[in-house]
Structure formats: C-alpha cells, structure tokens
Design a protein around this motif. Structure first.
Motif, PDB file in Angstrom:
ATOM      1  N   TRP A 167       0.837  -1.207   0.000  1.00  7.79           N
ATOM      2  CA  TRP A 167       0.000   0.000   0.000  1.00  7.79           C
ATOM      3  C   TRP A 167       0.868   1.252   0.000  1.00  7.79           C
ATOM      4  N   GLU A 168       1.884   1.259   0.877  1.00  3.31           N
ATOM      5  CA  GLU A 168       2.724   2.442   1.049  1.00  3.31           C
ATOM      6  C   GLU A 168       3.879   2.498   0.055  1.00  3.31           C
ATOM      7  N   GLU A 169       4.041   1.422  -0.741  1.00  2.00           N
ATOM      8  CA  GLU A 169       5.121   1.325  -1.731  1.00  2.00           C
ATOM      9  C   GLU A 169       6.488   1.508  -1.068  1.00  2.00           C
ATOM     10  N   ARG A 170       6.727   0.664  -0.048  1.00  2.00           N
ATOM     11  CA  ARG A 170       8.006   0.665   0.652  1.00  2.00           C
ATOM     12  C   ARG A 170       8.650  -0.715   0.573  1.00  2.00           C
ATOM     13  N   ALA A 171       9.954  -0.721   0.406  1.00  2.00           N
ATOM     14  CA  ALA A 171      10.694  -1.964   0.262  1.00  2.00           C
ATOM     15  C   ALA A 171      10.695  -2.754   1.576  1.00  2.00           C
ATOM     16  N   VAL A 172      10.877  -4.072   1.447  1.00  2.01           N
ATOM     17  CA  VAL A 172      10.921  -4.973   2.597  1.00  2.01           C
ATOM     18  C   VAL A 172      12.169  -5.844   2.481  1.00  2.01           C
ATOM     19  N   ASP A 173      12.837  -6.068   3.592  1.00  2.00           N
ATOM     20  CA  ASP A 173      13.975  -6.983   3.635  1.00  2.00           C
ATOM     21  C   ASP A 173      13.489  -8.359   4.084  1.00  2.00           C
ATOM     22  N   LEU A 174      13.760  -9.371   3.258  1.00  2.00           N
ATOM     23  CA  LEU A 174      13.291 -10.727   3.541  1.00  2.00           C
ATOM     24  C   LEU A 174      14.446 -11.666   3.843  1.00  2.00           C
ATOM     25  N   ALA A 175      14.159 -12.635   4.701  1.00  2.00           N
ATOM     26  CA  ALA A 175      14.965 -13.854   4.791  1.00  2.00           C
ATOM     27  C   ALA A 175      14.064 -14.945   4.248  1.00  2.00           C
ATOM     28  N   TYR A 176      14.454 -15.530   3.103  1.00  7.27           N
ATOM     29  CA  TYR A 176      13.552 -16.432   2.385  1.00  7.27           C
ATOM     30  C   TYR A 176      14.187 -17.800   2.202  1.00  7.27           C
ATOM     31  N   ARG A 177      13.408 -18.833   2.518  1.00 10.47           N
ATOM     32  CA  ARG A 177      13.873 -20.225   2.385  1.00 10.47           C
ATOM     33  C   ARG A 177      13.328 -20.819   1.088  1.00 10.47           C
ATOM     34  N   ASP A 178      14.228 -21.242   0.201  1.00  7.18           N
ATOM     35  CA  ASP A 178      13.784 -21.774  -1.080  1.00  7.18           C
ATOM     36  C   ASP A 178      13.370 -23.243  -0.950  1.00  7.18           C
ATOM     37  N   GLU A 179      13.030 -23.850  -2.074  1.00  4.89           N
ATOM     38  CA  GLU A 179      12.521 -25.227  -2.064  1.00  4.89           C
ATOM     39  C   GLU A 179      13.556 -26.216  -1.534  1.00  4.89           C
ATOM     40  N   ALA A 180      14.841 -25.910  -1.732  1.00  9.47           N
ATOM     41  CA  ALA A 180      15.907 -26.789  -1.263  1.00  9.47           C
ATOM     42  C   ALA A 180      16.257 -26.554   0.199  1.00  9.47           C
ATOM     43  N   ALA A 207      10.572 -10.893   7.858  1.00  6.72           N
ATOM     44  CA  ALA A 207      10.307  -9.752   6.974  1.00  6.72           C
ATOM     45  C   ALA A 207      10.425  -8.487   7.803  1.00  6.72           C
ATOM     46  N   GLU A 208      11.244  -7.557   7.333  1.00 13.80           N
ATOM     47  CA  GLU A 208      11.474  -6.317   8.067  1.00 13.80           C
ATOM     48  C   GLU A 208      11.171  -5.126   7.161  1.00 13.80           C
ATOM     49  N   PRO A 209      10.399  -4.161   7.659  1.00 16.94           N
ATOM     50  CA  PRO A 209      10.109  -2.971   6.845  1.00 16.94           C
ATOM     51  C   PRO A 209      11.347  -2.085   6.714  1.00 16.94           C
ATOM     52  N   THR A 210      11.409  -1.305   5.651  1.00 16.12           N
ATOM     53  CA  THR A 210      12.506  -0.365   5.442  1.00 16.12           C
ATOM     54  C   THR A 210      11.912   1.024   5.171  1.00 16.12           C
ATOM     55  N   GLU A 211      12.772   1.999   5.076  1.00 12.29           N
ATOM     56  CA  GLU A 211      12.348   3.363   4.739  1.00 12.29           C
ATOM     57  C   GLU A 211      12.477   3.639   3.245  1.00 12.29           C
ATOM     58  N   GLU A 212      12.953   2.662   2.474  1.00  7.20           N
ATOM     59  CA  GLU A 212      13.117   2.870   1.032  1.00  7.20           C
ATOM     60  C   GLU A 212      11.757   2.867   0.336  1.00  7.20           C
ATOM     61  N   SER A 213      11.489   3.918  -0.430  1.00 13.50           N
ATOM     62  CA  SER A 213      10.226   4.033  -1.159  1.00 13.50           C
ATOM     63  C   SER A 213      10.447   3.729  -2.636  1.00 13.50           C
ATOM     64  N   PHE A 214       9.491   3.015  -3.245  1.00 18.09           N
ATOM     65  CA  PHE A 214       9.536   2.824  -4.692  1.00 18.09           C
ATOM     66  C   PHE A 214       8.318   3.463  -5.370  1.00 18.09           C
ATOM     67  N   ARG A 215       7.672   4.380  -4.677  1.00 17.47           N
ATOM     68  CA  ARG A 215       6.564   5.139  -5.251  1.00 17.47           C
ATOM     69  C   ARG A 215       7.082   6.025  -6.380  1.00 17.47           C
ATOM     70  N   PRO A 216       6.382   6.150  -7.513  1.00 18.10           N
ATOM     71  CA  PRO A 216       5.053   5.603  -7.793  1.00 18.10           C
ATOM     72  C   PRO A 216       5.119   4.431  -8.762  1.00 18.10           C
ATOM     73  N   ARG A 217       6.019   3.482  -8.575  1.00 19.43           N
ATOM     74  CA  ARG A 217       6.282   2.467  -9.588  1.00 19.43           C
ATOM     75  C   ARG A 217       5.436   1.218  -9.455  1.00 19.43           C
ATOM     76  N   ARG A 218       4.667   1.088  -8.374  1.00 16.45           N
ATOM     77  CA  ARG A 218       3.923  -0.161  -8.176  1.00 16.45           C
ATOM     78  C   ARG A 218       2.939  -0.429  -9.319  1.00 16.45           C
ATOM     79  N   VAL A 219       2.174   0.580  -9.728  1.00 10.84           N
ATOM     80  CA  VAL A 219       1.171   0.396 -10.779  1.00 10.84           C
ATOM     81  C   VAL A 219       1.824  -0.038 -12.084  1.00 10.84           C
ATOM     82  N   SER A 220       2.897   0.643 -12.475  1.00 12.61           N
ATOM     83  CA  SER A 220       3.551   0.306 -13.743  1.00 12.61           C
ATOM     84  C   SER A 220       4.229  -1.059 -13.682  1.00 12.61           C
ATOM     85  N   LEU A 221       4.810  -1.395 -12.536  1.00  9.53           N
ATOM     86  CA  LEU A 221       5.445  -2.713 -12.405  1.00  9.53           C
ATOM     87  C   LEU A 221       4.415  -3.838 -12.477  1.00  9.53           C
ATOM     88  N   LEU A 222       3.270  -3.639 -11.836  1.00 12.37           N
ATOM     89  CA  LEU A 222       2.221  -4.649 -11.918  1.00 12.37           C
ATOM     90  C   LEU A 222       1.762  -4.839 -13.359  1.00 12.37           C
TER      91      LEU A 222
END
Length: 225
Positions: free
Chosen positions: A146-159, A202-217
């Motif tokens: 909603w706020e178009e802010r980046a998130v830092d993830l720790a992600y576990r893949d299929e392996a 998942a951790e929120p960040t202060e990095e904004s990617f506004r207004p690119r969400r609509v075009s990226l989708l």
C-alpha cells in the motif's frame, strides 16, 4: 458533451476496465482527448474519488463515492456475500474482520427488501481445511505494498537454503493451498514470486519505490502473456 456526463463516463470506465488503465485507453473508451482525461482525473480526485496512479503509469479507482450500495441487484448481493464469505474463510484475522465489517455496512445501507435477501443469501462458503495464512508476514507485506516501501526478507527456497534480499512488494495472490507474493527483487533485478510460508522473517525499510507499483504490476501481467 456536458462535463457531468463526461465525468460519469470516466468513472464507469475506471470501474469496468482492468486496472491499471492508461489515459490513452480511458480516452478511447470515453471518446475524449488524453488531455481531457488528465483534467477529469484531477476533477474526480478533487471531488473525493481515490484514484491511484499518474500519467505514464496508468490509473486505478480505489474508492468511488458515486456508487451507492443500494444499486446492487439480487445476484450482485449474492456475489458480494459469497466473496466476503471466502475472505472470512481464507484471509488472515485482520482481513476476515474487515470482511465482517463490510458485510455489516452493506446490509445496513440496503433497502428493506434487499436487506432481507442478503440475510437469507442462497450461496455460502464452507472450507473444512482452511488455507494456512502467515498472519504477521501478510499484514506487513500488505501495508508495505500500500505504502510502496521496500521490505527486507529472509527467504527459504525449495531446497531449504535461506537467502536475504530486498524486495518491492506488488501484490499477494491467493492460490489453492498457498499465498504468493509478487515482487520486484532488488537482488535479482527482476520479478519474483515468494511463497509466504517460506518467509523466515520480513522487516520494513524506509526505502520508497513510489510511484512504480502500478507500472510494475502492469509489466508483470504483460510478461505472463
């Protein structure tokens, strides 16, 4: 064409065309110039309509004060309540509570006859094995999209390997058994889909990617074709 008629046609186009919809497509649908679309979008926003997006990216109608609930037909009421029932069964706690609130508000504003139809709707949803929903991750990702802010993830893949990456959350898709987040991955510099049940943190960040969400989708949907 009178301005009131033009604005009404624009609202109808925003409601009916797949979002995000470009100004050129809106101009084609309403038979006016692109310049008129820009002016009319500004007028609708000033009147209270919540329209996401901007020139060059496309528009999406988020809130339309000109569409009263009492305009619903019996079939529309059935469809609405069926959809809200699915949300109550499959959404996280916050979303399920929102679905309950929406149903109560809609029924309260319906005329008496339609309110009775809603109270005795024919279509129901029952799930013996509800989808597992990661509550905290979904709430954070939804807010970040909603706020178009980046998130830092720790992600576990299929392996089973865990990687850390920064993503721009774009949307969450409810599949039969799992939830997928569609995102732009800053590590891979491309679109990626992440299963929410494999997100370790998942951790929120202060990095904004506004207004690119609509075009990226829009670009993501095109890539699927």
């Amino acid at each position: 064409m009178p301005r009131s008629d033009r604005l009404f046609r624009l609202l109808h186009a925003l409601r009916s065309l797949p979002a995000p919809v470009t100004a050129a497509r809106l101009a084609e649908a309403t038979e006016v110039s692109v310049r008129s679309i820009y002016r009319d979008i500004a007028a609708l926003r000033a009147a209270g309509a919540r329209i996401d997006g901007e020139a060059g990216y496309g528009y999406a109608l988020e809130e339309d004060p000109a569409l009263p609930p009492q305009s619903f037909t019996r079939m529309e009421i059935e469809a609405l309540l069926l959809g809200l029932g699915e949300v109550r069964q499959s959404g996280d706690a916050e979303l399920a509570q929102a679905a309950e609130s929406v149903a109560a508000k809609v029924i309260a504003r319906l005329p008496e006859r339609q309110a009775r139809e809603a109270a005795h709707a024919v279509l129901r949803v029952y799930r013996h094995s509800p989808r597992a929903v990661p509550q905290a991750a979904l709430s954070l990702l939804r807010e970040s999209a909603w706020e178009e802010r980046a998130v830092d993830l720790a992600y576990r893949d299929e392996a089973g390997q865990v990687t850390r990456r920064r993503v721009w959350p774009l949307a969450v898709a409810y599949l039969d058994e799992v939830l997928l987040m569609v995102a732009w991955c800053c590590l891979r510099q491309g679109f990626r889909r992440f299963r929410l049940d494999r997100i370790e943190s998942a951790e929120p960040t202060e990095e904004s990617f506004r207004p690119r969400r609509v075009s990226l989708l829009r670009d993501y949907v095109v890539s699927l074709r």
